[in-house]
Scaffold this active site. Sequence first.
Site, PDB file in Angstrom:
ATOM      1  N   LYS A  35       0.317  -0.873   0.307  1.00  0.00           N
ATOM      2  CA  LYS A  35       0.209   0.333  -0.360  1.00  0.00           C
ATOM      3  C   LYS A  35       0.684   1.276  -0.172  1.00  0.00           C
ATOM      4  O   LYS A  35       0.697   2.249  -0.671  1.00  0.00           O
ATOM      5  CB  LYS A  35      -1.325   0.331   1.047  1.00  0.00           C
ATOM      6  N   THR A  36       1.802   1.203   1.277  1.00  0.00           N
ATOM      7  CA  THR A  36       2.564   2.465   1.011  1.00  0.00           C
ATOM      8  C   THR A  36       3.495   3.105  -0.521  1.00  0.00           C
ATOM      9  O   THR A  36       3.374   3.842  -0.438  1.00  0.00           O
ATOM     10  CB  THR A  36       3.432   2.657   2.202  1.00  0.00           C
ATOM     11  N   GLN A 245      -9.370  -4.937   7.667  1.00  0.00           N
ATOM     12  CA  GLN A 245      -8.676  -4.090   8.608  1.00  0.00           C
ATOM     13  C   GLN A 245      -8.814  -2.797   9.859  1.00  0.00           C
ATOM     14  O   GLN A 245      -8.371  -2.417  10.386  1.00  0.00           O
ATOM     15  CB  GLN A 245      -7.592  -3.395   8.430  1.00  0.00           C
ATOM     16  N   ARG A 601      -0.328 -10.598  10.516  1.00  0.00           N
ATOM     17  CA  ARG A 601       1.033  -9.991  11.059  1.00  0.00           C
ATOM     18  C   ARG A 601       2.074 -11.377  10.714  1.00  0.00           C
ATOM     19  O   ARG A 601       3.340 -10.734  10.718  1.00  0.00           O
ATOM     20  CB  ARG A 601       1.096  -9.378  11.969  1.00  0.00           C
TER      21      ARG A 601
END
Length: 671
Positions: A35-36, A245, A601
Site C-alpha cells: 500500500k505505502t 482491517q 501479521r
Amino acid sequence: MAQKFDIRSLNAAQREAVRTLEGPVLILAGAGTGKTRTVTCRIAHMLEKGVDPEGILALTFTNKAAREMAERVAGLVNEEQAKKMTVCTFHSLCVRILRKEIGKLGYKENFSIFTGSDQAGLIKRLIMECGGRKEKLEPNQVIAVYSAARNRGLSYKEIDDSLIAAVAGAYQRELKAQNAVDFDDLLILAERVLRCYPDVHERWQERFSHITVDEFQDTNALQMSLLRQLVGPAHNVCVVGDDDQSIYGWRGAQISNILEFESFFPNPKVIKLEENYRCTRQVLDCANALIRHNLGRRDKTLRTTKQGEFPVRLVSLPGAEEEADFVAEEIEDMHRSKREDWDHFAVLFRANAQSRLLEMALRERHVPYRMVGTRSFFDRREVKDILSYLHVMANPAADLHLLRVLNTPPRGISATTAGLIIDTSREIHESVWNTLRDERLLKDCSDRSRAAIEAFVELIKRYRSRFSEEKGHYSDILQDFLSEIGYEEYISRNCKTDEERLARQAAIHDLQETLREWRPTGEGDRLGDLLASISLDDEKEEEDIESKRGVCLITMHAAKGLEFPHVYIVGVEKGILPHTRAVDEGNLDEERRLLYVGITRAQEQLTLTYCSRRMRYGKEEKCAPSEFLEEIPNGLYDFVDYEEMMATPLTEDECLSFFDSIRAKLDEEDE
C-alpha cells in the site's frame, strides 16, 4: 538525488492505481499488498504529470506515518517539489485552516492548543467548582465522555450524567475565554468553518487539487465531513484502506465511510490490491477463509506466490500456564538452535490480563521482551504497590519502596508528615525506616501522626517476622496482610468502572498466584530471591519499553501495520476472542477483523493457541475454543494437542537439536 520510480516494478493493480489520477479513487489495499509504495509512487506520478505540488494534500493518522510518507515521496521526486506538498495528519491540517479562518468563529487567530495535561488540570479544578468535590469523578473520565459525545456531533447538554455535563459545559466556556482549543476542537471547528462559510469553503477547495487519505477505514464521521468540504468539484480524491482491517469502531471509526464510498463521491474507480508480499500461502488461506464470514464487506481475496516452510498450527493446551511455557520454550529453542533473532518473534493477545504469565515465562528463561500496546503487568499500580510492600518486608531500608506505601492505603500519614520524615532522614543520615522509629522525628509529630507512624511500624515488623519465619505459602501471608490493611477495598473505591475494578482485582490475584507457584531454589533470603526473580530494577523500569529489543508482546489492536516472521496468537477462546463485551454489543464482525489482522501479521510461521482452563478475575474458569476457529477448515492447519505432544518420545533429530541448542547457549554465555 531522488531515485525515479520504475512503474514496471509494480504489479498490474498497483500500476492502475498509480496511473489513475483524476476523479474519485478507492484503493482497497489488503494486508501486506504494498500500500505505502503504491501511494508514494502515485503521488510521484502526479508530479511527473505536471500536477502543482502545492495542490497536493496527503492525510495520515499519525505524525510518524506523515513523516515516513513525506520521506518516501521525497526519495522519488525533486526535493524542492517535495517540500511544496502538504503531507500531514488531520489535526495538523486543521491547525493550518484555523490559523487563517478561526476569527469567523469568534476566536483570535493566535489561539493556543490544550494538550492532555492542560485539559486534566483545568477539568480537575472545574470538578471542584461544579460541586464534585465529594464525587469519585476523575478528569480523564470527563475527557473521555465529552470527547465521545463531540465526535458523534452531540453537545455537552446531551450527556446523560449531569455532573459530567456541567463540567464539560464549564470546560468549553473556559477554553473559549482563554482563546484556546483542544484536539477535538481542531476537527470540530475546522469542519464547521468550512461548512458554514462559503468563502472559506471555496478558498480551501481551490487550495488543494488532489487529495489522498491513508488508512481510510479508520476515519470517523467528522473526518469524512471535513474531507467532503475540502474536495473540489473535480473530485480528485484518492482514499486508501481496507475494510477488513477496520478494528477501531470502539473509538469512533466508521467502517461505512469505506463501504459506502460511492454515496459520498460519484462513480469512483475501485482498485483492489490483492497480491500479498508478506505472508505465506498457508497463512493467507486461513485469513481468507476467516474473513469471508463477514457480511457486507467489499469482496477481495489475498493471494501470494510465497510457498511457506511452516504449516499453520492450532495448539490445544490444558491451561494458561502451559500456554505461556509452550510459547516461551519454543521461542527460546528456535533462538538457540536456528539463531533466530528475538525480534523475529511476536506474541499477540486480545486482553491485557493475558500478558502476566507470558512475561513470567519469558523472564524465567531470561528471554528479552518488549511490551507494545499495553503496560507491563509489573508496571500496574496495584502490582507496584504490593511489590513495594514485599520489598519493605524483605528490606525495610529500601527507602523508595517504603515511601511508596507509607500512606497507601491512607492511614493518617499526611504529605506534610511524609515531607518531615524525609527531611529528618537526611538530617540524621538514617534510612526512612530507622527514622520512623527515631524519637527525634516522633517528638515533632502531632499525636495523630505519631500514632499512625507507630501503628505502621508495628504492622511491618509483625509481617516481616511472618515472612521470615513461616514456612507456608507467601501468598497466604500476603492475603492476610492485604485484608488487614483493606487494600482491595481501597483499590476498588478508586476505580471508575466495574471493568476496571475487576481488572485490578484480577491483577492482585494473579500476583498472589505467582507467589503461590514460586519455589525457592535453595536456602537463604527466600523473599529476596523471589523479588529478584519477578521485579525489574529501577533503571529498567524507566526505559522506554517500546524502544527495547526482544520478543514483542503486543495487543492485537497495536499489531496493525506491523509484521514478524514468527507470530503466536494466544487465547483464541470464547469470551476472549471474540471478547464477551463485543458479542453482547453486536460487534462480532469487528472481532473477526481483529483476528484477521492478527493472522496477517505473520510472514513465515503462525501458531494459534487456546486453553481448556484459565484464571479470570481471580477464579479458574473452563474455556472453549473460539467460534472463529470453526470458520477455518480443518485442512488449512495442523492440530497439535499439547498433552499428546508431551507424552510422545523425542525423535533422534529432536534430541540432536536439543543438544545443539544447549551447546549454542553455552557458547553464547562464553562470549
